[in-house]
Each structure stands twice: as structure tokens, then as C-alpha cells.
Scaffold this motif. Structure first.
Motif, PDB file in Angstrom:
ATOM      1  N   UNK A 310     -57.186  -6.522  36.995  1.00  0.00           N
ATOM      2  CA  UNK A 310     -58.205  -5.641  37.564  1.00  0.00           C
ATOM      3  C   UNK A 310     -57.632  -4.958  38.805  1.00  0.00           C
ATOM      4  N   UNK A 311     -58.435  -4.130  39.465  1.00  0.00           N
ATOM      5  CA  UNK A 311     -57.936  -3.345  40.582  1.00  0.00           C
ATOM      6  C   UNK A 311     -57.566  -4.210  41.789  1.00  0.00           C
ATOM      7  N   UNK A 312     -58.227  -5.339  41.952  1.00  0.00           N
ATOM      8  CA  UNK A 312     -57.905  -6.223  43.083  1.00  0.00           C
ATOM      9  C   UNK A 312     -56.507  -6.803  42.915  1.00  0.00           C
ATOM     10  N   UNK A 313     -56.230  -7.352  41.736  1.00  0.00           N
ATOM     11  CA  UNK A 313     -54.885  -7.898  41.494  1.00  0.00           C
ATOM     12  C   UNK A 313     -53.843  -6.779  41.455  1.00  0.00           C
ATOM     13  N   UNK A 314     -54.252  -5.582  41.057  1.00  0.00           N
ATOM     14  CA  UNK A 314     -53.364  -4.423  41.048  1.00  0.00           C
ATOM     15  C   UNK A 314     -52.885  -4.091  42.459  1.00  0.00           C
ATOM     16  N   UNK A 315     -53.814  -4.029  43.400  1.00  0.00           N
ATOM     17  CA  UNK A 315     -53.471  -3.711  44.785  1.00  0.00           C
ATOM     18  C   UNK A 315     -52.558  -4.789  45.369  1.00  0.00           C
ATOM     19  N   UNK A 316     -52.899  -6.052  45.101  1.00  0.00           N
ATOM     20  CA  UNK A 316     -52.082  -7.162  45.603  1.00  0.00           C
ATOM     21  C   UNK A 316     -50.660  -7.095  45.049  1.00  0.00           C
ATOM     22  N   UNK A 317     -50.556  -6.890  43.734  1.00  0.00           N
ATOM     23  CA  UNK A 317     -49.237  -6.824  43.097  1.00  0.00           C
ATOM     24  C   UNK A 317     -48.441  -5.636  43.621  1.00  0.00           C
ATOM     25  N   UNK A 318     -49.112  -4.494  43.803  1.00  0.00           N
ATOM     26  CA  UNK A 318     -48.427  -3.306  44.297  1.00  0.00           C
ATOM     27  C   UNK A 318     -47.855  -3.503  45.687  1.00  0.00           C
ATOM     28  N   UNK A 319     -48.616  -4.121  46.564  1.00  0.00           N
ATOM     29  CA  UNK A 319     -48.128  -4.330  47.938  1.00  0.00           C
ATOM     30  C   UNK A 319     -46.935  -5.288  47.969  1.00  0.00           C
ATOM     31  N   UNK A 320     -47.039  -6.390  47.216  1.00  0.00           N
ATOM     32  CA  UNK A 320     -45.935  -7.359  47.192  1.00  0.00           C
ATOM     33  C   UNK A 320     -44.686  -6.737  46.577  1.00  0.00           C
ATOM     34  N   UNK A 321     -44.858  -6.030  45.485  1.00  0.00           N
ATOM     35  CA  UNK A 321     -43.740  -5.404  44.809  1.00  0.00           C
ATOM     36  C   UNK A 321     -43.092  -4.342  45.691  1.00  0.00           C
ATOM     37  N   UNK A 322     -43.913  -3.507  46.339  1.00  0.00           N
ATOM     38  CA  UNK A 322     -43.375  -2.501  47.242  1.00  0.00           C
ATOM     39  C   UNK A 322     -42.658  -3.119  48.427  1.00  0.00           C
ATOM     40  N   UNK A 323     -43.216  -4.209  48.962  1.00  0.00           N
ATOM     41  CA  UNK A 323     -42.631  -4.907  50.110  1.00  0.00           C
ATOM     42  C   UNK A 323     -41.183  -5.296  49.824  1.00  0.00           C
ATOM     43  N   UNK A 324     -40.960  -5.928  48.672  1.00  0.00           N
ATOM     44  CA  UNK A 324     -39.610  -6.405  48.360  1.00  0.00           C
ATOM     45  C   UNK A 324     -38.710  -5.314  47.785  1.00  0.00           C
ATOM     46  N   UNK A 325     -39.217  -4.533  46.828  1.00  0.00           N
ATOM     47  CA  UNK A 325     -38.340  -3.637  46.074  1.00  0.00           C
ATOM     48  C   UNK A 325     -37.791  -2.481  46.891  1.00  0.00           C
ATOM     49  N   UNK A 326     -38.554  -1.966  47.853  1.00  0.00           N
ATOM     50  CA  UNK A 326     -38.047  -0.846  48.638  1.00  0.00           C
ATOM     51  C   UNK A 326     -37.912  -1.165  50.114  1.00  0.00           C
ATOM     52  N   UNK A 327     -38.239  -2.400  50.501  1.00  0.00           N
ATOM     53  CA  UNK A 327     -38.066  -2.782  51.898  1.00  0.00           C
ATOM     54  C   UNK A 327     -36.620  -2.747  52.344  1.00  0.00           C
ATOM     55  N   UNK A 328     -35.705  -2.884  51.378  1.00  0.00           N
ATOM     56  CA  UNK A 328     -34.270  -2.942  51.698  1.00  0.00           C
ATOM     57  C   UNK A 328     -33.650  -1.590  52.007  1.00  0.00           C
ATOM     58  N   UNK A 329     -34.317  -0.497  51.641  1.00  0.00           N
ATOM     59  CA  UNK A 329     -33.648   0.801  51.621  1.00  0.00           C
ATOM     60  C   UNK A 329     -33.044   1.195  52.967  1.00  0.00           C
ATOM     61  N   UNK A 330     -33.798   1.039  54.044  1.00  0.00           N
ATOM     62  CA  UNK A 330     -33.281   1.442  55.349  1.00  0.00           C
ATOM     63  C   UNK A 330     -32.063   0.646  55.788  1.00  0.00           C
ATOM     64  N   UNK A 331     -31.897  -0.550  55.233  1.00  0.00           N
ATOM     65  CA  UNK A 331     -30.792  -1.395  55.661  1.00  0.00           C
ATOM     66  C   UNK A 331     -29.424  -0.931  55.222  1.00  0.00           C
ATOM     67  N   UNK A 332     -29.352  -0.159  54.131  1.00  0.00           N
ATOM     68  CA  UNK A 332     -28.040   0.266  53.641  1.00  0.00           C
ATOM     69  C   UNK A 332     -27.311   1.123  54.670  1.00  0.00           C
ATOM     70  N   UNK A 333     -28.031   2.054  55.277  1.00  0.00           N
ATOM     71  CA  UNK A 333     -27.403   2.883  56.301  1.00  0.00           C
ATOM     72  C   UNK A 333     -26.914   2.064  57.477  1.00  0.00           C
ATOM     73  N   UNK A 334     -27.661   1.017  57.823  1.00  0.00           N
ATOM     74  CA  UNK A 334     -27.268   0.166  58.946  1.00  0.00           C
ATOM     75  C   UNK A 334     -25.966  -0.583  58.658  1.00  0.00           C
TER      76      UNK A 334
END
Length: 416
Positions: A310-334
Motif C-alpha cells: 500500500x502507499x504507506x509501505x511504498x513511502x517507507x520503502x522509497x525513503x530507505x531505498x533512496x537513502x542507501x542507493x543514491x546516498x553514496x553519489x556525492x562521495x565519489x568526487x571526494x
């Protein structure tokens, strides 16, 4: 241990201008990319082109980024970061705005390739400006803050598209691309080159930047190729998740269009929080631990999508997935900025990241094929496997073993 907390009262005027300029540049670049996503459906309908022809637009943009990354990386290392940064902004600003006049798919291909040249050149030069203007124990945090700027651009693009396209058409949306011209003038007038770059440029024995330096000796070639693979996985995960998951949820999981929009917003918020968190871990505890946590977290979190009901689990999954999957991006330049010397730093950043964009961007094609022939669990398993492989490659890079952003490495020359 020194804090990496962002305190504007402890930064110089040029440091504040650097982070604001690069964050704005990344926001405008990401806004441009998102404009294309929103305009793709009306472009297909108006120009009567196939889905394959439309899909080529993004691929051509990514190839332009690779070309621009190489050209402007070398120019940035030889001429200067600030001047080059403004050149790249002008190019992608005018090419984006020129989409207003696009009346054929061939003209769109040309303009997107030119826009890609500007956008691809901007990334490495902007990241290098940050790395050379901030002390090394804060670079991870600062590059992540700049990456969050890109997410702000995505949100702005969504709002602008919702307001402009129904009233004025998709062409008018791209006129917003002229906004970066203002940024370019402000950057040229107020931003200064770092002391690190000016000191290095003044050296009588300073070598001229060239691509061969990133691949010799063999040990350095393995490092460069390893980092390229990690960025390929990073971009593949991002494009695959952002491009296909809304469709997956609408068609296979019964989630409404409004629900998938909520997922997109939740994912962007999760990405932004992840970027700031990753930057802090990178600065405090080192590259291996930071990437280890986030790569393994990404491999596990992709499976959350398979249990959305449902939409509640959708929002939760989206935030967790976004947190890990793209949280690393800024680190490559560093980390790239720490592992390669000043005279070839912008070239290294641009080449490594834009090769990742050019190859990783094709993940949408692969995932589309997998969706046609396999289950959702298999599709997520494919992405999880990529993250695990990236984790293994990361562990194999000796330079990352002791790379804490506050610890000087053999090739690092960023002043504290």
C-alpha cells in the motif's frame, strides 16, 4: 576527532560562494535532465517517433557528458577551475533553452548532445572546486551537500513541469534552462581559484594533464577502472530505480499514479538524507566503512519494493531505498579528489564519473528486458548483485583501505 558539522560562521566568503555555486550548478543540471523525463511522452506524441528513438535521447545525452567530461576536465586542470566551470554552464544553459525551437528528433539529438557536453564538464570541475577550497576532513560532507543540490533541482523540475507543460507546452519548459546563465556571470565575477590550484599551477615542473596519467602504472589503472565500475553501478541503480519503478508499481503492484508520485518524492527525500549521512561517515570513519555500509544496504533495500502492499509501505520503502542507493553519489568526487594529484584532479573526476554515466545509463534497457522475461524478485536480484560486486571491487582497492578524509594519502595535496 574534529567535527564535520557545517557551520557557515567558520567558513570563508569564497568557501561559501563555492558551495553555493556548485550546489546551484548541480541543481540546474539535474533540473535539465528531469525536464527531459517529463517531456518525453509529449515529444513522442508530437514528433511521432518510436520508443526506441525516444530512448536514444538519454543515451546521446550521456555520450555528450562523456565527451564534455574529458574535454573540460583537461581544460579545467590546465586553465583553471572557475573559468572552465562558467564555460560549461553557458554551454548546457543555451543548449537546453534551444530545445524550445526543436521541431525534429535529429535537432533534439544534437541539442541534447551539446547539453551533455556542458553538463558532463561541469561535474568534475565543480567537485574539484569544493575539494580544493575546503579542508580535507570536511570534503566528504561538502560534496554531499552539493549533491543534495541536485535533488533540489529534481523537485523544482517536477513543480515547474506540472505548472508549465499543461499551459504552455513542453518546449516552453526548457526555456528555464536560461537561468544558469545568471549563475555563470555570478561565478565568474565573485568566485576565486583556490590557493591549492594557484600554488600548483605556479610550479615550474608542473606536468600537463593528460588521460594517460590515470592509467599508469598498472596499479593506478586498476584503481581508476575499479572506481569507474563502482560509478557504473551507482548510476545503473539510480537510472534503473527512478525510470522503471513507478511503472512497476503501477502495473505489477496495483499502486496508483498518485502513489508512484509519492514514492518519487519520498525517494528524493531519502536520497538527500542519505547523502548528508554518507558524507559524515566518510569524513569521520573512512571510505571503506562508508561505502561498505551503503553498498550492502543498497543490496538489501532493493528487495523492499517486492513487499510493498500500500502507499504507506511504498513511502517507507522509497525513503530507505533512496537513502542507501543514491546516498553514496556525492562521495565519489571526494575520494577521487583525494586519490589523484592537483594537476589531473578535474580530469580524473570527469572521466571516472562520466564513463559511469555513459555505461550505467543503459541499465534502463537491461531492466526493461528483465521485466519482460523475469519476475520482480529477479529484477531486484540483478540490482542487488551489482551492488555486491561493487562492494567486492571497493574492498580490492588498496588506496581506500586507509583513506579517511582527515588522513593524508600519498597523492593527496589538499591543505587542511
Amino acid at each position: 576527532m574534529e567535527t564535520t558539522k557545517l557551520n557557515m560562521s567558520t567558513t570563508t566568503r569564497n568557501q561559501r560562494r563555492t558551495i553555493l555555486s556548485t550546489s546551484a550548478g548541480f541543481a540546474l543540471e539535474n533540473m535539465d535532465v528531469m525536464f527531459l523525463s517529463f517531456a518525453l511522452a509529449p515529444i513522442i506524441a508530437e514528433l511521432h517517433i518510436s520508443g526506441a528513438a525516444a530512448g536514444m535521447i538519454s543515451s546521446i545525452t550521456n555520450l555528450g557528458m562523456l565527451v564534455g567530461g574529458i574535454i573540460f576536465g583537461l581544460i579545467g586542470d590546465r586553465v583553471g577551475r572557475v573559468k572552465t566551470f562558467t564555460y560549461t554552464i553557458f554551454i548546457f544553459a543555451f543548449a537546453t533553452a534551444a530545445m524550445f525551437f526543436a521541431n525534429s528528433i535529429w535537432l533534439i539529438y544534437l541539442l541534447r548532445f551539446i547539453a551533455g557536453i556542458g553538463a558532463g564538464g561541469e561535474y568534475g570541475v565543480g567537485i574539484t572546486l569544493i575539494a580544493e577550497n575546503f579542508p580535507k576532513h570536511r570534503v566528504g560532507r561538502m560534496t554531499s551537500v552539493a549533491a543534495v543540490g541536485g535533488q533540489v533541482g529534481a523537485i523544482f523540475a517536477a513543480v515547474a513541469a506540472a505548472f508549465i507543460m499543461p499551459r504552455f507546452g513542453w518546449q516552453t519548459l526548457f526555456l528555464i534552462g536560461l537561468l544558469p546563465v545568471i549563475l555563470a556571470f555570478l561565478v565568474r565575477k565573485h568566485l576565486q581559484e583556490s590557493d591549492v590550484f594557484l600554488t600548483d599551477k605556479a610550479r615550474a615542473d608542473r606536468p600537463k594533464a593528460h588521460l594517460g596519467e590515470l592509467f599508469a602504472p598498472i596499479k593506478l589503472a586498476a584503481q581508476t577502472l575499479g572506481l569507474m565500475f563502482m560509478v557504473v553501478v551507482q548510476i545503473a541503480g539510480y537510472f534503473g530505480l527512478m525510470n522503471w519503478l513507478p511503472t512497476i508499481m503501477q502495473k505489477q503492484l496495483g499502486i496508483t499514479i498518485s502513489g508512484s508520485s509519492l514514492w518519487m518524492i519520498a525517494t528524493i527525500i531519502g536520497m538527500s538524507i542519505g547523502m548528508v549521512t554518507f558524507g559524515n561517515i566518510l569524513d569521520r570513519l573512512g571510505a571503506r566503512l562508508a561505502y561498505g555500509i551503503f553498498l550492502l544496504g543498497s543490496a538489501a533495500s532493493v528487495f523492499l519494493i517486492t513487499v510493498v502492499v500500500n502507499e504507506v509501505t511504498l513511502i517507507f520503502a522509497g525513503m530507505i531505498l533512496g537513502f542507501f542507493s543514491n546516498g553514496m553519489f556525492g562521495g565519489y568526487g571526494a575520494i577521487i579528489s583525494r586519490l589523484y594529484p592537483t594537476h589531473v584532479r578535474a580530469t580524473a573526476n570527469n572521466l571516472i564519473v562520466n564513463v559511469g554515466r555513459a555505461i550505467g545509463g543503459f541499465s534502463s534497457v537491461v531492466i526493461g528486458f528483465l521485466m519482460d522475461h523475469y519476475s520482480l524478485v529477479m529484477v531486484m536480484g540483478f540490482l542487488a548483485t551489482l551492488y555486491i560486486l561493487s562492494f567486492v571491487v571497493m574492498l580490492s582497492l588498496p588506496a581506500l583501505r586507509c583513506l579517511k578524509m582527515g588522513v593524508k594519502t600519498e597523492t593527496s595535496d589538499i591543505d587542511s
